[in-house]
Design an enzyme around this catalytic site. Sequence first.
Site, short mmCIF file in Angstrom:
data_model
loop_
_atom_site.label_atom_id
_atom_site.label_comp_id
_atom_site.label_asym_id
_atom_site.label_seq_id
_atom_site.Cartn_x
_atom_site.Cartn_y
_atom_site.Cartn_z
N CYS A 66 19.33 -52.93 -16.46
CA CYS A 66 18.13 -52.22 -16.92
C CYS A 66 17.32 -51.71 -15.74
O CYS A 66 16.74 -50.62 -15.80
CB CYS A 66 17.27 -53.13 -17.79
N ARG A 143 21.29 -50.33 -25.64
CA ARG A 143 20.88 -49.17 -24.83
C ARG A 143 21.00 -47.91 -25.68
O ARG A 143 22.01 -47.22 -25.67
CB ARG A 143 21.76 -49.08 -23.58
#
Lengths: 229, 73
Positions: A66, A143
Amino acid sequence: MSVLEAVKQESATVASDPVVAAHLPRLGMSAPLFEAVTTHGKIRLEDFRGGWVVLFSHPADFTPVCTTEFLAFAQIAPELHKRNTELLGLSIDSTSSHIAWVRNIKEKFGVDIPFPIIADSNKQVATLYGMIMPGESTTETSRCVFIIDPAGVLRAMIYYPLTTGRNTDEILRVIDALQTTDKHRVATPANWHAGDKVIVPPPATMEEVDARLNAGYECTDWYFCKKAV
Amino acid sequence: MACIGSQGELTESARRMLAALAPPATPEDVAAHTGLPLFRVRAGLREMAEAELVQAQDGRYAATERGLSFLSR
């Protein structure tokens, strides 16, 4: 039944549930509206009306993949602004966690995160948009990328698993393609990039076939024509 | 955007927006004047309206007496 089989069975049940499926966002439909607490204060989706939005979720703050994604999103933010497009991040972490992570990214990598991040602690937005994939995790958002146009219509959705960081060049490319489509009423071929020739929509009548063959397009056949824009 | 900070003062972005409301202005005007993104201006003006620092009329926002008093602090 093994744990893996149980998870697969649960995922299949959720996916085939018509009630759940009916509420998931669909391309071409209005993006579900929300008001959310972010690192830039309380924001509504409607606040972005008139511009494009890339709404994206990440699994968790202070995680390595991330972090690489946030660095990459920050890098394309100026290019997105040139395209009248804003970024809006989301995870189910708290605002305090987001702020601490953003400050950590600045300290460790020297990069400012210029976009707001939704603190979706109660999973309200994640649920609205189907960002939680039970087969992957019931506690983290996957995601996901939702591209929303100036009228609030959902124009593209891209999903990546927890283990695979996103390709932000692809997100820029999709924005370019959508904006080119809207401006010129054309489609874009595989692996198209801004500046490449575009696809002229196929004709629906014989009259249109004759007209297009004399229109100066680059045609391989009557249904397959390209032009520069 | 949290228009009022923890010490009861206007935040920097709120101050910039309030200062851009003379004469009354649309969110688009304020965004152009302050350089803030339009979504932040819309969210900020809404929050300031809830705090009675600004009021909206016909799509334009103006600072209230309360807003002006905060601005002069």
